[in-house]
Design a protein around this motif. Structure first.
Motif, short mmCIF file in Angstrom:
data_model
loop_
_atom_site.label_atom_id
_atom_site.label_comp_id
_atom_site.label_asym_id
_atom_site.label_seq_id
_atom_site.Cartn_x
_atom_site.Cartn_y
_atom_site.Cartn_z
N UNK A 28 -10.98 23.69 17.96
CA UNK A 28 -11.12 22.31 18.41
C UNK A 28 -10.07 21.40 17.76
N UNK A 29 -9.43 20.60 18.57
CA UNK A 29 -8.47 19.57 18.20
C UNK A 29 -7.12 20.10 17.73
N UNK A 30 -6.95 21.39 17.58
CA UNK A 30 -5.68 21.91 17.06
C UNK A 30 -4.49 21.51 17.92
N UNK A 31 -4.57 21.81 19.21
CA UNK A 31 -3.45 21.49 20.10
C UNK A 31 -3.18 19.99 20.14
N UNK A 32 -4.23 19.21 20.20
CA UNK A 32 -4.06 17.75 20.29
C UNK A 32 -3.38 17.21 19.04
N UNK A 33 -3.79 17.66 17.88
CA UNK A 33 -3.19 17.18 16.63
C UNK A 33 -1.70 17.51 16.59
N UNK A 34 -1.36 18.74 16.88
CA UNK A 34 0.05 19.13 16.87
C UNK A 34 0.84 18.35 17.92
N UNK A 35 0.26 18.18 19.10
CA UNK A 35 0.92 17.44 20.18
C UNK A 35 1.20 16.00 19.76
N UNK A 36 0.26 15.36 19.12
CA UNK A 36 0.44 13.96 18.70
C UNK A 36 1.48 13.81 17.60
N UNK A 37 1.72 14.86 16.85
CA UNK A 37 2.73 14.81 15.79
C UNK A 37 4.15 15.02 16.31
N UNK A 52 -8.04 9.99 19.39
CA UNK A 52 -9.31 9.41 19.85
C UNK A 52 -10.39 9.39 18.77
N UNK A 53 -9.98 9.03 17.57
CA UNK A 53 -10.91 8.93 16.44
C UNK A 53 -11.68 10.21 16.15
N UNK A 54 -10.95 11.32 16.15
CA UNK A 54 -11.53 12.60 15.76
C UNK A 54 -12.17 12.42 14.38
N UNK A 55 -13.18 13.19 14.11
CA UNK A 55 -13.87 13.12 12.83
C UNK A 55 -12.87 13.31 11.68
N UNK A 56 -12.93 12.46 10.65
CA UNK A 56 -12.00 12.62 9.53
C UNK A 56 -12.16 13.97 8.82
N UNK A 57 -13.37 14.48 8.78
CA UNK A 57 -13.60 15.78 8.15
C UNK A 57 -12.88 16.88 8.91
N UNK A 58 -12.99 16.87 10.23
CA UNK A 58 -12.33 17.88 11.04
C UNK A 58 -10.82 17.73 10.97
N UNK A 59 -10.33 16.50 11.03
CA UNK A 59 -8.89 16.26 10.95
C UNK A 59 -8.34 16.77 9.62
N UNK A 60 -9.03 16.48 8.53
CA UNK A 60 -8.60 16.98 7.23
C UNK A 60 -8.56 18.50 7.20
N UNK A 62 -8.16 20.62 9.77
CA UNK A 62 -7.05 21.12 10.58
C UNK A 62 -5.71 20.89 9.87
N UNK A 63 -5.54 19.71 9.30
CA UNK A 63 -4.28 19.43 8.60
C UNK A 63 -4.08 20.37 7.42
N UNK A 64 -5.14 20.68 6.72
CA UNK A 64 -5.04 21.62 5.60
C UNK A 64 -4.60 22.99 6.10
N UNK A 65 -5.22 23.46 7.21
CA UNK A 65 -4.83 24.75 7.80
C UNK A 65 -3.38 24.73 8.26
N UNK A 66 -2.98 23.64 8.92
CA UNK A 66 -1.61 23.55 9.43
C UNK A 66 -0.59 23.49 8.29
N UNK A 67 -0.96 22.87 7.19
CA UNK A 67 -0.06 22.85 6.03
C UNK A 67 0.07 24.25 5.44
#
Length: 109
Positions: A28-37, A52-60, A62-67
């Motif tokens: 969930x949200x992986x493609x969208x996050x990368x696309x927005x960057x 679209x105001x994804x949950x901050x917990x989920x965003x954190x 995903x960003x940790x995984x992507x890093x």
């Protein structure tokens, strides 16, 4: 990180790099996050708004995984794509164009 590429993932026991990639992108949200960057670095708050105001917990998460996967980096300008991340997103752009052509064809039929 090499260990990650040999770890079984959803739908595969091999841990082949393509299967790991598809597993990560299918979350969930992986493609969208990368696309927005793709447009450049943004702060956490800006990225959350773009998604679209994804949950901050989920965003954190995903960003940790992507890093860890070296798709995203954090610097004084905020979160941005690494060289690997930019290359990956260029493939998304090709898929986006393909999907647009495909949907137009479906609408004509």
């Amino acid at each position: 990180m090499a260990k990650l590429l040999r770890t079984p993932v959803r739908g595969s026991t091999t841990g082949r790099p393509i299967m790991v990639l598809l597993d990560v992108l299918g979350q969930r949200w992986s493609l969208r996050i990368l696309w927005e960057l793709r447009a450049g670095n943004v702060t956490f708050r800006q990225l959350r708004e773009l998604c679209d105001d994804v949950s901050p917990t989920l965003l954190n998460k995903r960003l940790k995984e992507f890093r860890q996967l070296k798709f995203v980096e954090l610097d004084e300008a905020g979160f941005g794509l690494t060289g690997h991340g930019k290359e990956l997103v260029t493939h998304f752009s090709k898929l986006d164009k393909w999907a647009g052509n495909w949907s137009q064809e479906l609408e004509r039929d």
